[in-house]
Motif scaffolding. Structure first.
Motif, mmCIF file in Angstrom:
data_model
loop_
_atom_site.group_PDB
_atom_site.id
_atom_site.type_symbol
_atom_site.label_atom_id
_atom_site.label_comp_id
_atom_site.label_asym_id
_atom_site.label_seq_id
_atom_site.Cartn_x
_atom_site.Cartn_y
_atom_site.Cartn_z
ATOM 1 N N SER A 97 0.799 -1.234 0.000
ATOM 2 C CA SER A 97 0.000 0.000 0.000
ATOM 3 C C SER A 97 0.831 1.282 0.000
ATOM 4 O O SER A 97 0.490 2.208 -0.745
ATOM 5 N N PRO A 98 1.914 1.406 0.777
ATOM 6 C CA PRO A 98 2.686 2.657 0.679
ATOM 7 C C PRO A 98 3.268 2.872 -0.722
ATOM 8 O O PRO A 98 3.287 3.996 -1.224
ATOM 9 N N ILE A 101 0.342 3.924 -3.060
ATOM 10 C CA ILE A 101 -0.084 5.301 -2.793
ATOM 11 C C ILE A 101 0.951 6.301 -3.305
ATOM 12 O O ILE A 101 0.615 7.267 -3.988
ATOM 13 N N THR A 102 2.225 6.059 -2.993
ATOM 14 C CA THR A 102 3.252 6.999 -3.460
ATOM 15 C C THR A 102 3.415 6.934 -4.977
ATOM 16 O O THR A 102 3.766 7.940 -5.594
ATOM 17 N N ILE A 105 0.703 9.182 -6.242
ATOM 18 C CA ILE A 105 1.087 10.570 -5.993
ATOM 19 C C ILE A 105 2.144 11.007 -7.001
ATOM 20 O O ILE A 105 2.059 12.092 -7.590
ATOM 21 N N GLY A 141 7.980 5.577 -0.526
ATOM 22 C CA GLY A 141 6.995 4.488 -0.555
ATOM 23 C C GLY A 141 7.657 3.131 -0.503
ATOM 24 O O GLY A 141 7.196 2.226 0.203
#
Length: 186
Positions: A97-98, A101-102, A105, A141
């Motif tokens: 997930s990190p 998400i990154t 972004i 991330g």
């Protein structure tokens, strides 16, 4: 029978044995197929191997079977497909997930300026700066995802119940108990 939970090193060993099996199949397929086709088949086989084999083989993979450990539900019962979906797919999303998400972004930071990057001989300083920033965010991330993975490994090594993050997601643990042995009520 009292339940004995499998710790970090034995679980790592089982994963390495599964990886070795993957490598052998990869080398075999590489002899007969192009790299692209071979990779597609390997990724598909690996996905279904990790998802379905434990569900239909009492929680075993080849590596786990060789080391005499298996995945079971928290209540000691055998796992099924839905449990493996939670463990493998949803648990995997927790680890990734990190990075996901990154990545999103970073992509929005760069946006469609990537077209400019590839269509001109000299990209603008603004685009180069946004790509550098996006790369930094992706690094963060990656480090966060790696941190979650390391935390999960420490959980298996240090917690009394030897459960990792994906075990909590799926309601499972890894045990030495054979499928034929009944769990003693405590």
């Amino acid at each position: 029978m009292q339940d004995t939970r499998a710790g970090f090193w034995i679980r790592l060993g089982a994963n390495l044995l599964d990886w070795l099996l993957y490598l052998v199949v990869s080398l075999f397929l590489g002899l007969f197929l192009s790299e692209t086709v071979s990779n597609y088949i390997l990724d598909t086989l690996n996905f279904f191997y990790l998802l379905l084999v434990p569900a239909f083989w009492y929680g075993y993979t080849v590596g786990k079977r060789l080391l005499k450990i298996r995945i079971v539900k928290k209540n000691g019962e055998n796992i099924g497909i839905w449990t493996m979906v939670k463990r493998y797919i949803l648990g995997g999303l927790v680890y990734a997930s990190p990075l996901i998400i990154t990545g999103l972004i970073s992509f929005t930071m760069i946006g469609f300026d990537v077209v400019e990057f590839f269509s001109t001989s000299a990209p603008s300083a603004e685009l180069a700066q946004s790509m550098l920033g996006a790369s930094a965010i992706m690094l963060i991330g990656s480090l966060l995802s790696f941190g979650i993975l390391i935390t999960s490994a420490f959980m298996v090594g240090l917690r009394e119940d030897r459960r990792s993050i994906h075990d909590f997601v799926a309601g499972t643990y890894v045990t030495y108990r054979k499928p034929t042995e009944k769990l003693e009520e405590i």
